[in-house]
Write an enzyme that holds these catalytic residues in place. Structure first.
Site, PDB file in Angstrom:
ATOM      1  N   TYR A   1     -14.319   2.481   8.733  1.00 45.36           N
ATOM      2  CA  TYR A   1     -13.191   3.417   8.593  1.00 45.36           C
ATOM      3  C   TYR A   1     -13.554   4.756   9.219  1.00 45.36           C
ATOM      4  O   TYR A   1     -12.814   5.316  10.023  1.00 45.36           O
ATOM      5  CB  TYR A   1     -12.852   3.596   7.110  1.00 45.36           C
ATOM      6  CG  TYR A   1     -11.939   4.753   6.816  1.00 45.36           C
ATOM      7  CD1 TYR A   1     -12.445   5.990   6.415  1.00 45.36           C
ATOM      8  CD2 TYR A   1     -10.565   4.616   6.946  1.00 45.36           C
ATOM      9  CE1 TYR A   1     -11.609   7.063   6.170  1.00 45.36           C
ATOM     10  CE2 TYR A   1      -9.710   5.681   6.690  1.00 45.36           C
ATOM     11  CZ  TYR A   1     -10.256   6.902   6.305  1.00 45.36           C
ATOM     12  OH  TYR A   1      -9.407   7.972   6.057  1.00 45.36           O
TER      13      TYR A   1
HETATM   14  N1  LIG Z   1      -4.647  10.139   0.677  1.00 43.03           N
HETATM   15  C1  LIG Z   1      -5.715  10.904   0.919  1.00 43.03           C
HETATM   16  O1  LIG Z   1      -6.257  11.538  -0.017  1.00 43.03           O
HETATM   17  C2  LIG Z   1      -6.274  11.024   2.292  1.00 43.03           C
HETATM   18  C3  LIG Z   1      -5.568  10.545   3.391  1.00 43.03           C
HETATM   19  N2  LIG Z   1      -6.092  10.672   4.642  1.00 43.03           N
HETATM   20  C4  LIG Z   1      -5.320  10.201   5.791  1.00 43.03           C
HETATM   21  O2  LIG Z   1      -4.002  10.724   5.701  1.00 43.03           O
HETATM   22  C5  LIG Z   1      -3.046   9.743   6.145  1.00 43.03           C
HETATM   23  C6  LIG Z   1      -2.048   9.470   5.029  1.00 43.03           C
HETATM   24  O3  LIG Z   1      -2.762   9.072   3.872  1.00 43.03           O
HETATM   25  P1  LIG Z   1      -2.036   8.141   2.789  1.00 43.03           P
HETATM   26  O4  LIG Z   1      -0.615   8.541   2.668  1.00 43.03           O
HETATM   27  O5  LIG Z   1      -2.893   8.093   1.579  1.00 43.03           O
HETATM   28  O6  LIG Z   1      -2.087   6.737   3.528  1.00 43.03           O
HETATM   29  P2  LIG Z   1      -1.771   5.263   2.961  1.00 43.03           P
HETATM   30  O7  LIG Z   1      -3.042   4.616   2.546  1.00 43.03           O
HETATM   31  O8  LIG Z   1      -0.642   5.364   2.008  1.00 43.03           O
HETATM   32  O9  LIG Z   1      -1.314   4.549   4.335  1.00 43.03           O
HETATM   33  C7  LIG Z   1      -0.216   5.069   5.038  1.00 43.03           C
HETATM   34  C8  LIG Z   1       0.569   3.921   5.577  1.00 43.03           C
HETATM   35  O10 LIG Z   1      -0.174   3.254   6.598  1.00 43.03           O
HETATM   36  C9  LIG Z   1       0.455   1.996   6.739  1.00 43.03           C
HETATM   37  N3  LIG Z   1      -0.398   0.980   7.345  1.00 43.03           N
HETATM   38  C10 LIG Z   1      -1.579   0.522   6.900  1.00 43.03           C
HETATM   39  N4  LIG Z   1      -2.020  -0.464   7.704  1.00 43.03           N
HETATM   40  C11 LIG Z   1      -1.080  -0.632   8.671  1.00 43.03           C
HETATM   41  C12 LIG Z   1      -0.935  -1.501   9.766  1.00 43.03           C
HETATM   42  N5  LIG Z   1      -1.848  -2.438  10.029  1.00 43.03           N
HETATM   43  N6  LIG Z   1       0.169  -1.379  10.547  1.00 43.03           N
HETATM   44  C13 LIG Z   1       1.116  -0.441  10.273  1.00 43.03           C
HETATM   45  N7  LIG Z   1       1.043   0.407   9.229  1.00 43.03           N
HETATM   46  C14 LIG Z   1      -0.047   0.300   8.446  1.00 43.03           C
HETATM   47  C15 LIG Z   1       0.869   1.559   5.351  1.00 43.03           C
HETATM   48  O11 LIG Z   1       2.108   0.900   5.508  1.00 43.03           O
HETATM   49  P3  LIG Z   1       2.873   0.038   4.405  1.00 43.03           P
HETATM   50  O12 LIG Z   1       2.639   0.728   3.082  1.00 43.03           O
HETATM   51  O13 LIG Z   1       4.310   0.109   4.863  1.00 43.03           O
HETATM   52  O14 LIG Z   1       2.299  -1.365   4.442  1.00 43.03           O
HETATM   53  C16 LIG Z   1       0.920   2.849   4.564  1.00 43.03           C
HETATM   54  O15 LIG Z   1       2.150   3.138   3.976  1.00 43.03           O
HETATM   55  C17 LIG Z   1      -3.866   8.525   6.553  1.00 43.03           C
HETATM   56  O16 LIG Z   1      -4.111   8.547   7.945  1.00 43.03           O
HETATM   57  C18 LIG Z   1      -5.164   8.696   5.797  1.00 43.03           C
HETATM   58  O17 LIG Z   1      -6.261   8.042   6.429  1.00 43.03           O
HETATM   59  C19 LIG Z   1      -7.326  11.245   4.867  1.00 43.03           C
HETATM   60  C20 LIG Z   1      -8.062  11.710   3.811  1.00 43.03           C
HETATM   61  C21 LIG Z   1      -7.562  11.670   2.454  1.00 43.03           C
HETATM   62  N1  LIG Z   2      -5.242   5.338   4.585  1.00 46.70           N
HETATM   63  C1  LIG Z   2      -5.868   6.034   3.633  1.00 46.70           C
HETATM   64  N2  LIG Z   2      -6.955   6.773   3.954  1.00 46.70           N
HETATM   65  C2  LIG Z   2      -7.595   7.450   2.962  1.00 46.70           C
HETATM   66  C3  LIG Z   2      -7.146   7.422   1.654  1.00 46.70           C
HETATM   67  C4  LIG Z   2      -5.971   6.654   1.352  1.00 46.70           C
HETATM   68  O1  LIG Z   2      -5.520   6.590   0.203  1.00 46.70           O
HETATM   69  N3  LIG Z   2      -5.396   5.989   2.369  1.00 46.70           N
HETATM   70  N4  LIG Z   2      -7.774   8.102   0.656  1.00 46.70           N
HETATM   71  C5  LIG Z   2      -8.898   8.783   0.900  1.00 46.70           C
HETATM   72  C6  LIG Z   2      -9.581   9.450  -0.260  1.00 46.70           C
HETATM   73  O2  LIG Z   2      -8.692  10.340  -0.894  1.00 46.70           O
HETATM   74  C7  LIG Z   2     -10.815  10.259   0.090  1.00 46.70           C
HETATM   75  O3  LIG Z   2     -10.445  11.303   0.942  1.00 46.70           O
HETATM   76  C8  LIG Z   2     -11.417  10.858  -1.175  1.00 46.70           C
HETATM   77  O4  LIG Z   2     -11.982   9.884  -1.947  1.00 46.70           O
HETATM   78  C9  LIG Z   2      -9.485   8.857   2.258  1.00 46.70           C
HETATM   79  N5  LIG Z   2      -8.694   8.163   3.254  1.00 46.70           N
END
Ligand SMILES: NC(=O)C1=CN([C@@H]2O[C@H](COP(=O)(O)OP(=O)(O)OC[C@H]3O[C@@H](n4cnc5c(N)ncnc54)[C@H](OP(=O)(O)O)[C@@H]3O)[C@@H](O)[C@H]2O)C=CC1
Ligand SMILES: Nc1nc2c(c(=O)[nH]1)N=C([C@H](O)[C@@H](O)CO)CN2
Length: 236
Positions: free
Chosen positions: A148
């Site tokens: 990742y």
């Molecule tokens: N949440 C956090 O605390 C953090 C988030 N981030 C980054 O911020 C962004 C948003 O985070 P967050 O909202 O938690 O993300 P999610 O884990 O909720 O993923 C966002 C969306 O990505 C879609 N997705 C996953 N795999 C695929 C695929 N193969 N093809 C198409 N779509 C796909 C999912 O679609 P579906 O649900 O429709 O299947 C999901 O709704 C991400 O890039 C994440 O890496 C970074 C650090 C921390």
């Molecule tokens: N696609 C996602 N990426 C990440 C997520 C998630 O929920 N979906 N969550 C994290 C964590 O919050 C991390 O930042 C702290 O443990 C990271 N990326």
């Protein structure tokens, strides 16, 4: 009668951060196109607000190219592309290569191909932006989520390359969050440990990502930059 605003594409906007940002853009009267992998009630609600919702699985080249065809059939221009879709997979023994390939595809190949194939759509808008949603963990690596982390580090590098390639018409930047919002199955101990990793020690919620996105969209003098959005993890 002014011409309609070119839409902003947000990938992976069926839930959480992407859904929040799509809603906030619609609040401001900005046309929105989203990609989603899983049909959820929230997708229908965005459609009811006027968003175009395109189903896409970005885990393969075929899926990405099919999405690009659908996107280009739905609009002749783009104000911005926000690459938010992400798969946060762990290293499961025996499934490492599949996980690596899936996250390489979603986090690197999809932004790479969509940016290249949709450059002309962005050039029909002024200003025009690409925003890559990365992860603060790319700054130092991760012993637990090697694949990742590597894929997000590659995305950060694409920010630099596309910024150079698309200047001056298209700005290309990144947002690298640390914890933004927990997942429902995160237990109390995990939450405690995670909050302790940053100087500010809070779960900020998705609005902080939208604030960062708004800054990048509105600022004419920022490109090739990845904003750190980590509550001060790097100072503790
Ligand atoms: N949440 C956090 O605390 C953090 C988030 N981030 C980054 O911020 C962004 C948003 O985070 P967050 O909202 O938690 O993300 P999610 O884990 O909720 O993923 C966002 C969306 O990505 C879609 N997705 C996953 N795999 C695929 C695929 N193969 N093809 C198409 N779509 C796909 C999912 O679609 P579906 O649900 O429709 O299947 C999901 O709704 C991400 O890039 C994440 O890496 C970074 C650090 C921390
Ligand atoms: N696609 C996602 N990426 C990440 C997520 C998630 O929920 N979906 N969550 C994290 C964590 O919050 C991390 O930042 C702290 O443990 C990271 N990326």
């Amino acid at each position: 009668m002014s011409a309609p605003l070119p839409p902003i594409l947000i990938t992976g906007a069926s839930q959480r951060v992407g859904l929040h940002c799509a809603g906030r853009l619609l609040d401001e009267g900005q046309p929105v196109i989203i990609s989603y992998r899983t049909e959820r009630d929230a997708v229908g609600q965005l459609r009811e607000r006027g968003a175009i919702a395109l189903q896409a699985d970005l885990s393969s080249e075929r899926g990405i190219l099919d999405f690009i065809v659908a996107l280009r059939s739905s609009t002749g221009s783009l104000r911005a592309i926000v690459h938010n879709a992400s798969d946060w997979l762990t290293e499961v023994p025996g499934q490492e290569a599949d996980a690596f390939q899936r996250m390489f595809s979603v986090h690197m190949l999809a932004p790479y191909l969509i940016n290249l194939h949709c450059e002309d759509l962005l050039r029909r808008s002024s200003p025009a932006d690409i925003v890559h949603i990365s992860d603060d963990v790319a700054r130092k690596g991760s012993a637990k989520r090697l694949a990742y982390c590597a894929s997000k580090a590659g995305l950060d590098n694409l920010t630099l390359s596309f910024a150079a390639r698309f200047a001056p018409h298209i700005k290309v930047n990144g947002i690298a969050p640390a914890l933004v919002m927990f997942n429902p199955d995160d237990d109390a101990e995990y939450r405690r440990k995670t909050l302790a990793k940053s100087a500010l020690g809070i779960e900020p919620g998705p609005e902080v990502v939208y604030q960062s996105l708004r800054y990048l969209l509105d600022n004419p003098y920022v490109t090739g930059t990845t904003l750190t959005l980590n509550g001060g993890r790097h100072v503790v």
